[in-house]
Design a protein around this motif. Structure first.
Motif, PDB file in Angstrom:
ATOM      1  N   GLY A 107      60.061 -15.669  79.794  1.00 16.18           N
ATOM      2  CA  GLY A 107      59.381 -15.287  81.035  1.00 16.18           C
ATOM      3  C   GLY A 107      60.359 -14.770  82.070  1.00 16.18           C
ATOM      4  N   SER A 158      53.660 -13.094  75.934  1.00 23.03           N
ATOM      5  CA  SER A 158      53.540 -12.753  77.350  1.00 23.03           C
ATOM      6  C   SER A 158      53.988 -11.330  77.647  1.00 23.03           C
ATOM      7  CB  SER A 158      54.370 -13.721  78.192  1.00 23.03           C
ATOM      8  OG  SER A 158      55.732 -13.653  77.802  1.00 23.03           O
ATOM      9  N   CYS A 470      54.646 -16.783  80.283  1.00 20.57           N
ATOM     10  CA  CYS A 470      55.531 -17.489  79.355  1.00 20.57           C
ATOM     11  C   CYS A 470      55.489 -19.004  79.569  1.00 20.57           C
ATOM     12  CB  CYS A 470      56.966 -16.973  79.492  1.00 20.57           C
ATOM     13  SG  CYS A 470      57.279 -15.511  78.487  1.00 20.57           S
TER      14      CYS A 470
END
Length: 525
Positions: A107, A158, A470
């Motif tokens: 992320g 993601s 994420c």
């Protein structure tokens, strides 16, 4: 858009006014300056968007095969690697462990270094690790390589949604999110068919320090989509919104222009000269540090994002523990069901079959492990058929549901209520096939995956979309990790209680979904 029309003067000369792509008026001094969504809308919809959709579809498919296809590999390699039930449990949980460890870093990197960059490195690394796992001399090495492979491929969950969502117009975004999610639905069909065809082969030969058998070839074949996904992404650009968000405006405009041209426009006619974001100022990418990690995640747990974060993370927790806890051991569930059904009474319920199979399954597994000479590397034909039906039916259903993307909230609530009702119903039917059918209905909770992913894109600023998704996947896989261990132990002796508990959890998710923004009104972006 209101922000675009601020400079419009009703008393001005009409010669100084032109209409923008959204039908709003703008002064000549503002010609060439567009908000990002306006600029993206100007690029149209065509070959670039469809090609990127196909590339992202392949990436998600590859991730699904890498993570959930391990169940087929474990089943086929049990005898060859001398695994008992305890070892099988540890090995089967490796994909979730890998995702848990790497969700946060992916992320951070997705939001600060780029969506495409992260995906390219992650998919290439996962491909190599998956191939290496096929040469594992023992189950410990196989577990280690699969941990690495899933940790890398988890970036797709993601970064793929962020990349695709930021490259297609808002009117198509939710539909594209659901179509990409349908890739997860078709992956079981792919790896079940591959498993059926390859495990029918009969060969065994010494190669270096291992005996090369069909399950090793299956592992290598299942790694191919990871490399193919990375190759397909190579031909597409970084997210233009990410580039604009980190201050690389000229590069962002170049990418938007490329999309425009690929979609059939003439480069000379592209009107965008400058873009601006409506969801905040641009940010420079700083050096990596623990402080930068905290800076990236802290706003998610502070107003005004806190409420959205808690709501979406709870929904993520519910749908993944309710679905993935069963999905990862689905081959085992099918095998147990069909084995027990052949010898059970006609009035046995779905759960009764698992109670009857407990001692038989353990005895057969231990016998196979003890006598390596009887290793046949085969998979039950009915298990293959059930897996294919599961994958194909869910793929078609998800594609149909994507046509109702404008009704995301209502659709989420309806799916979860029906799934909960199915879980209760299968506990109260004394007909096993009907119970299996209701179990399929319960698994439709998977249809909510794409809906929640689309909300991560819509409800959070560009700077935090990769991170929030994420961390959401970390929540998802943590719940699935613990849920898998609970379900695998509880299904044989406490199946009824497990399904009632699952129903109650899913209903709580439906209640939580009622607090999502109305289908015609998302939070300001």
């Amino acid at each position: 858009m209101a922000a675009v029309n601020e400079s419009y003067d009703k008393t001005g000369d009409l010669d100084d006014i032109e209409m923008n792509s959204m039908g709003a008026a703008r002064k000549k001094e503002d010609i060439g300056r567009y908000s990002y969504e306006e600029a993206l809308d100007l690029t149209g919809h065509g070959k670039y968007n469809l090609g990127l959709l196909m590339a992202c579809f392949m990436v998600i498919t590859a991730m699904g095969i890498d993570i959930f296809g391990l169940g087929i590999i474990v089943t086929a390699a049990t005898c060859d690697l001398g695994m008992g039930l305890a070892e099988i449990g540890v090995l089967s949980s490796m994909p979730f462990a890998g995702i848990i460890v790497m969700s946060y870093p992916w992320g951070y990197l997705s939001d600060t270094r780029g969506r495409k960059l992260v995906l390219m490195w992650a998919m290439c690394g996962s491909f190599l690790s998956s191939v290496f796992s096929s040469f594992a001399p023992n189950w410990q090495m196989l577990a280690a390589f699969r941990f690495i492979s899933s940790a890398l491929s988890s970036a797709a969950e993601s970064a793929t949604y962020a990349l695709l969502g930021e490259c297609c117009a808002a009117r198509l975004r939710a539909r594209y999110m659901l179509l990409v999610t349908s890739a997860l639905m078709i992956t079981p069909t792919i790896y079940y068919v591959w498993g059926y065809l390859i495990m029918k082969l009969d060969f065994s030969f010494q190669f270096l320090a291992i005996v090369y058998r069909p399950w090793r070839l299956l592992t290598q074949v299942m790694a191919l989509p990871l490399g193919l996904g990375a190759l397909m992404l190579y031909f597409y650009s970084e997210s233009p919104k990410f580039l604009a968000n980190v201050g690389r405006n000229e590069e962002s405009i170049d990418v938007l222009k490329r999309i425009y041209v690929k979609n059939g426009g003439d480069e000379k006619d592209f009107p965008v000269k400058e873009i601006y974001l409506l969801d905040g100022s641009t940010e420079e990418v700083g050096e990596f540090s623990l402080r930068s990690l905290w800076t990236q995640i802290a706003p998610l747990f502070k107003p005004p994002l806190l409420t959205r974060t808690i709501l979406l993370y709870y929904l993520t927790f519910v749908i993944y523990i309710a679905n993935n806890s069963f999905a990862i051991i689905l081959p085992t569930i099918f095998n147990v069901f069909f084995t027990s059904y052949a010898t059970s009474a006609a009035d046995a319920s779905f759960c009764d079959l698992f109670a009857l199979s407990n001692s038989t399954t353990v005895d057969e597994t231990e016998t196979q492990v003890q006598d390596a000479s009887v290793c046949t590397d085969t998979i039950n034909d009915l298990t293959i058929l059930a897996g294919c039906v599961h994958g194909l039916s869910f793929f078609v259903l998800n594609a149909l549901i994507s046509q109702c993307a404008h009704k995301r909230k209502a659709m989420t609530i309806v799916i979860m209520v029906i799934a909960a009702a199915a879980a209760v119903g299968l506990n109260n039917l004394q007909q096993p096939i009907a119970g299996l059918a209701l179990f399929y209905v319960y698994l439709t909770t998977a249809m909510v995956f794409g809906v929640v992913s689309s909300y991560f894109v819509d409800l959070f600023p560009t700077s935090y979309r990769g991170m929030v998704a994420c961390v959401g996947m970390m929540v998802a896989r943590l719940s699935a990790f613990f849920g898998t261990n609970i379900v695998s132990r509880a299904m044989t002796d406490h199946c009824h209680e497990t399904m009632y508990g699952a129903a109650g959890l899913v209903i709580s998710g439906a209640v939580a979904a009622s607090f999502l923004p109305a289908d015609t009104n998302v939070f300001p972006n």
